[in-house]
Design a protein around this motif. Structure first.
Motif, PDB file in Angstrom:
ATOM      1  N   THR A  55       0.801  -1.180   0.013  1.00 13.50           N
ATOM      2  CA  THR A  55       0.031   0.043  -0.230  1.00 13.50           C
ATOM      3  C   THR A  55       0.943   1.206   0.114  1.00 13.50           C
ATOM      4  O   THR A  55       1.899   1.193   0.555  1.00 13.50           O
ATOM      5  CB  THR A  55      -0.886  -0.075   1.222  1.00 13.50           C
ATOM      6  OG1 THR A  55      -0.003   0.000   2.526  1.00 13.50           O
ATOM      7  CG2 THR A  55      -1.839  -1.332   1.261  1.00 13.50           C
ATOM      8  N   VAL A  56       0.498   2.244  -0.774  1.00 11.13           N
ATOM      9  CA  VAL A  56       1.513   3.528  -0.902  1.00 11.13           C
ATOM     10  C   VAL A  56       0.689   4.467  -0.099  1.00 11.13           C
ATOM     11  O   VAL A  56      -0.560   4.947  -0.305  1.00 11.13           O
ATOM     12  CB  VAL A  56       1.208   3.859  -2.259  1.00 11.13           C
ATOM     13  CG1 VAL A  56       2.150   5.310  -2.522  1.00 11.13           C
ATOM     14  CG2 VAL A  56       1.906   2.788  -3.270  1.00 11.13           C
ATOM     15  N   THR A  57       1.464   5.161   0.987  1.00 10.32           N
ATOM     16  CA  THR A  57       0.619   6.124   1.488  1.00 10.32           C
ATOM     17  C   THR A  57       0.976   7.372   0.883  1.00 10.32           C
ATOM     18  O   THR A  57       2.286   7.763   0.613  1.00 10.32           O
ATOM     19  CB  THR A  57       1.398   6.335   2.909  1.00 10.32           C
ATOM     20  OG1 THR A  57       1.211   4.998   3.821  1.00 10.32           O
ATOM     21  CG2 THR A  57       0.865   7.418   3.899  1.00 10.32           C
ATOM     22  N   PRO A  58       0.128   8.372   0.689  1.00  7.52           N
ATOM     23  CA  PRO A  58       0.376   9.585  -0.098  1.00  7.52           C
ATOM     24  C   PRO A  58       0.998  10.597   0.841  1.00  7.52           C
ATOM     25  O   PRO A  58       0.958  10.491   2.048  1.00  7.52           O
ATOM     26  CB  PRO A  58      -1.197   9.890  -0.484  1.00  7.52           C
ATOM     27  CG  PRO A  58      -2.042   9.189   0.429  1.00  7.52           C
ATOM     28  CD  PRO A  58      -1.293   7.892   0.840  1.00  7.52           C
ATOM     29  N   PHE A  95      -2.526  16.081  -1.667  1.00  7.22           N
ATOM     30  CA  PHE A  95      -1.199  14.884  -2.004  1.00  7.22           C
ATOM     31  C   PHE A  95      -0.574  15.086  -3.085  1.00  7.22           C
ATOM     32  O   PHE A  95      -0.953  15.592  -4.208  1.00  7.22           O
ATOM     33  CB  PHE A  95      -1.985  13.419  -1.516  1.00  7.22           C
ATOM     34  CG  PHE A  95      -2.683  13.547  -0.458  1.00  7.22           C
ATOM     35  CD1 PHE A  95      -2.012  13.383   1.013  1.00  7.22           C
ATOM     36  CD2 PHE A  95      -4.041  13.263  -0.415  1.00  7.22           C
ATOM     37  CE1 PHE A  95      -2.737  13.210   2.264  1.00  7.22           C
ATOM     38  CE2 PHE A  95      -4.656  13.222   0.984  1.00  7.22           C
ATOM     39  CZ  PHE A  95      -4.010  13.085   2.048  1.00  7.22           C
ATOM     40  N   LEU A  96       0.708  14.853  -2.980  1.00  8.97           N
ATOM     41  CA  LEU A  96       1.632  14.856  -4.079  1.00  8.97           C
ATOM     42  C   LEU A  96       1.179  13.732  -5.109  1.00  8.97           C
ATOM     43  O   LEU A  96       0.852  12.513  -4.632  1.00  8.97           O
ATOM     44  CB  LEU A  96       3.003  14.652  -3.705  1.00  8.97           C
ATOM     45  CG  LEU A  96       3.582  15.805  -2.677  1.00  8.97           C
ATOM     46  CD1 LEU A  96       4.913  15.709  -2.402  1.00  8.97           C
ATOM     47  CD2 LEU A  96       3.317  17.115  -3.393  1.00  8.97           C
ATOM     48  N   HIS A  97       1.810  13.881  -6.343  1.00  6.00           N
ATOM     49  CA  HIS A  97       1.493  12.690  -7.499  1.00  6.00           C
ATOM     50  C   HIS A  97       2.508  11.629  -7.079  1.00  6.00           C
ATOM     51  O   HIS A  97       3.663  11.908  -6.931  1.00  6.00           O
ATOM     52  CB  HIS A  97       1.545  13.249  -8.563  1.00  6.00           C
ATOM     53  CG  HIS A  97       1.761  12.546  -9.752  1.00  6.00           C
ATOM     54  ND1 HIS A  97       2.404  11.653 -10.300  1.00  6.00           N
ATOM     55  CD2 HIS A  97       0.312  12.205 -10.704  1.00  6.00           C
ATOM     56  CE1 HIS A  97       2.022  10.967 -11.454  1.00  6.00           C
ATOM     57  NE2 HIS A  97       0.637  11.112 -11.518  1.00  6.00           N
ATOM     58  N   GLY A 100       4.838   5.870 -11.216  1.00  9.17           N
ATOM     59  CA  GLY A 100       4.833   4.323 -11.002  1.00  9.17           C
ATOM     60  C   GLY A 100       3.437   3.623 -11.267  1.00  9.17           C
ATOM     61  O   GLY A 100       3.159   2.632 -10.816  1.00  9.17           O
ATOM     62  N   GLY A 101       2.887   4.009 -12.057  1.00  8.46           N
ATOM     63  CA  GLY A 101       1.414   3.311 -12.473  1.00  8.46           C
ATOM     64  C   GLY A 101       0.183   3.857 -11.864  1.00  8.46           C
ATOM     65  O   GLY A 101       0.208   4.796 -11.079  1.00  8.46           O
ATOM     66  N   GLY A 102      -0.942   3.530 -12.450  1.00  7.06           N
ATOM     67  CA  GLY A 102      -2.182   3.969 -12.008  1.00  7.06           C
ATOM     68  C   GLY A 102      -2.366   5.630 -12.463  1.00  7.06           C
ATOM     69  O   GLY A 102      -1.990   6.003 -13.150  1.00  7.06           O
ATOM     70  N   ASP A 103      -3.490   6.177 -11.552  1.00  8.50           N
ATOM     71  CA  ASP A 103      -3.739   7.506 -11.937  1.00  8.50           C
ATOM     72  C   ASP A 103      -2.575   8.637 -11.263  1.00  8.50           C
ATOM     73  O   ASP A 103      -2.918   9.626 -11.371  1.00  8.50           O
ATOM     74  CB  ASP A 103      -5.021   7.854 -11.764  1.00  8.50           C
ATOM     75  CG  ASP A 103      -5.550   7.508 -10.239  1.00  8.50           C
ATOM     76  OD1 ASP A 103      -4.400   7.490  -9.224  1.00  8.50           O
ATOM     77  OD2 ASP A 103      -6.879   7.520 -10.123  1.00  8.50           O
ATOM     78  N   GLY A 104      -2.070   7.717 -10.342  1.00 10.39           N
ATOM     79  CA  GLY A 104      -0.779   8.847  -9.532  1.00 10.39           C
ATOM     80  C   GLY A 104      -1.356   9.273  -8.170  1.00 10.39           C
ATOM     81  O   GLY A 104      -0.596   9.882  -7.773  1.00 10.39           O
ATOM     82  N   TRP A 105      -2.472   8.973  -8.103  1.00  8.55           N
ATOM     83  CA  TRP A 105      -3.095   9.390  -6.700  1.00  8.55           C
ATOM     84  C   TRP A 105      -3.874   8.301  -5.850  1.00  8.55           C
ATOM     85  O   TRP A 105      -5.041   8.058  -5.957  1.00  8.55           O
ATOM     86  CB  TRP A 105      -4.048  10.637  -6.730  1.00  8.55           C
ATOM     87  CG  TRP A 105      -3.297  11.771  -6.772  1.00  8.55           C
ATOM     88  CD1 TRP A 105      -2.799  12.616  -5.806  1.00  8.55           C
ATOM     89  CD2 TRP A 105      -3.107  12.567  -8.268  1.00  8.55           C
ATOM     90  NE1 TRP A 105      -2.497  13.720  -6.137  1.00  8.55           N
ATOM     91  CE2 TRP A 105      -2.389  14.001  -7.673  1.00  8.55           C
ATOM     92  CE3 TRP A 105      -3.192  12.394  -9.306  1.00  8.55           C
ATOM     93  CZ2 TRP A 105      -1.854  14.600  -8.343  1.00  8.55           C
ATOM     94  CZ3 TRP A 105      -2.822  13.335 -10.320  1.00  8.55           C
ATOM     95  CH2 TRP A 105      -1.916  14.552  -9.773  1.00  8.55           C
ATOM     96  N   PRO A 106      -3.041   7.276  -5.156  1.00 10.57           N
ATOM     97  CA  PRO A 106      -3.733   6.447  -4.867  1.00 10.57           C
ATOM     98  C   PRO A 106      -4.659   6.692  -3.722  1.00 10.57           C
ATOM     99  O   PRO A 106      -4.626   7.479  -2.842  1.00 10.57           O
ATOM    100  CB  PRO A 106      -2.540   5.494  -3.968  1.00 10.57           C
ATOM    101  CG  PRO A 106      -1.481   6.605  -3.904  1.00 10.57           C
ATOM    102  CD  PRO A 106      -1.785   7.465  -5.000  1.00 10.57           C
TER     103      PRO A 106
END
Length: 353
Positions: A55-58, A95-97, A100-106
């Motif tokens: 999981t990516v924390t923004p 939040f910052l972009h 590495g894939g996706g829309d850039g905002w998890p």
């Protein structure tokens, strides 16, 4: 009847498309299984071999840091269909972009619960902040019955507008005419509004929609939509009512060249819809002689001008992150996001902050 057929055809097409999409994962899964019968399914792999989902924390932006917003305390925000772009823009400003894939905002919100449901969730305490137009009387009564006080912070300008096909020569409608068309159906012909002789086909929204709430609050004044209209000409989707107003011109009964439909929506939602789907063959009518424009709406000269609000529960602590977002929305930076999302800003903006 023809409108029902049009809606039925659209529904069948949507269901068919949905079934096809639903079958794709099953077909892919079947192909995968038959491709290598000896290969274990992911659920059969030992724990050590199972893929690890990270999981990516923004990361908070400078704007977020300035008002004390973090990934951990970011409030639960919901709203109407027309404010979803704003909900998303708030998240992207906070939040910052991420590369590495996706829309850039998890974690970016992907859908809105819509006006009525958003109010219900706020009253129940399931969300912290909602971005919505004025509540219906039903919502006000619901809040009062539950003992919940709501706080409304104006963040954007909006207006209820009545729309018809662009070929219709009628350009104005009055409060009395709307009441007589939608409530008692005593006005049924466009000639009674100064147009050519032809049947008025009134389209309405579902009772729990935001635009329906505005019609009841601002125009019907305690009257109800005629059941005959609800039974035959109700559209549940904001975009759908615009399609019905546009398309009925081409599906009128034989010999009804001057029959046009009448609908209603929100001014800035129409602008957003047309920016995505292209210009429609519809037009907004003046109301009581005043045309809806950005200038007449923000000045309240247009009689059906309303606001979008950031709404919170009144008992929400003063330092709660939801209040910080609401307060930020009325700053110049926040108002730019309101305007860029397609809604009407409350203040004149000359340059980007």
């Amino acid at each position: 009847m023809r409108i029902r057929i049009i809606k039925l055809r659209k529904t069948v097409m949507r269901i068919t498309a949905g079934l096809v999409l639903a079958m794709i994962p099953l077909l892919i899964q079947g192909c995968t299984k038959t491709g290598n019968a000896e290969e274990p399914l992911p659920s059969q792999l030992p724990a050590a071999q199972k893929p690890v989902v990270q999981t990516v924390t923004p990361t908070p932006s400078e704007d977020a840091a300035a008002i004390g917003i973090t990934a951990e305390n970011y409030p639960r925000i919901d709203g109407s269909t027309s404010t979803l772009p704003l909900v998303q823009r708030i998240y992207k400003r906070m939040f910052l972009h991420v590369d590495g894939g996706g829309d850039g905002w998890p974690g970016l919100p992907q859908q809105a619960s819509k006006t009525m449901r958003s109010y219900e969730m706020l009253i129940a305490g399931d969300v912290d902040l909602i971005l919505v137009p004025d509540p219906s009387q039903e919502i006000r009564q619901m809040a009062e019955s539950s003992g919940t006080e709501l706080e409304y912070i104006p963040i954007g300008a909006e207006a209820l507008v009545f729309v018809t096909h662009k070929d219709n020569i009628v350009n104005n409608i009055t409060a009395s005419q709307v009441q007589r068309i939608y409530s008692d159906m005593s006005v049924t012909d466009w000639s009674e509004l100064g147009g050519q002789k032809g049947r008025i086909v009134p389209i309405c929204r579902n009772a729990d929609s935001g635009s329906q709430a505005q019609l009841e609050n601002l125009v019907l004044m305690g009257r109800t939509i005629n059941p005959a209209i609800e039974d035959n000409y109700m559209e549940r989707d904001m975009n759908g009512i615009l399609e019905m107003v546009e398309d009925y011109r081409y599906f009128a009964r034989e010999g009804e060249e001057s029959a046009y439909s009448l609908g209603y929506s929100l001014y800035y939602y129409i602008q957003i819809s047309e920016s995505v789907n292209g210009r429609r063959d519809i037009k907004a009518l003046s109301y009581n002689g005043i045309a809806p424009t950005p200038e007449t709406i923000v000045s309240k000269e247009y009689p059906l001008a309303i606001n979008y609000y950031a709404v919170v529960r009144k008992d929400l602590p003063a330092d709660h992150p939801a209040r910080k977002i609401a307060d930020w929305l009325v700053t110049t930076s926040g108002q730019w996001e309101v305007a860029i999302s397609g809604l009407g800003a409350l203040k004149t903006l000359y340059e980007s902050p």
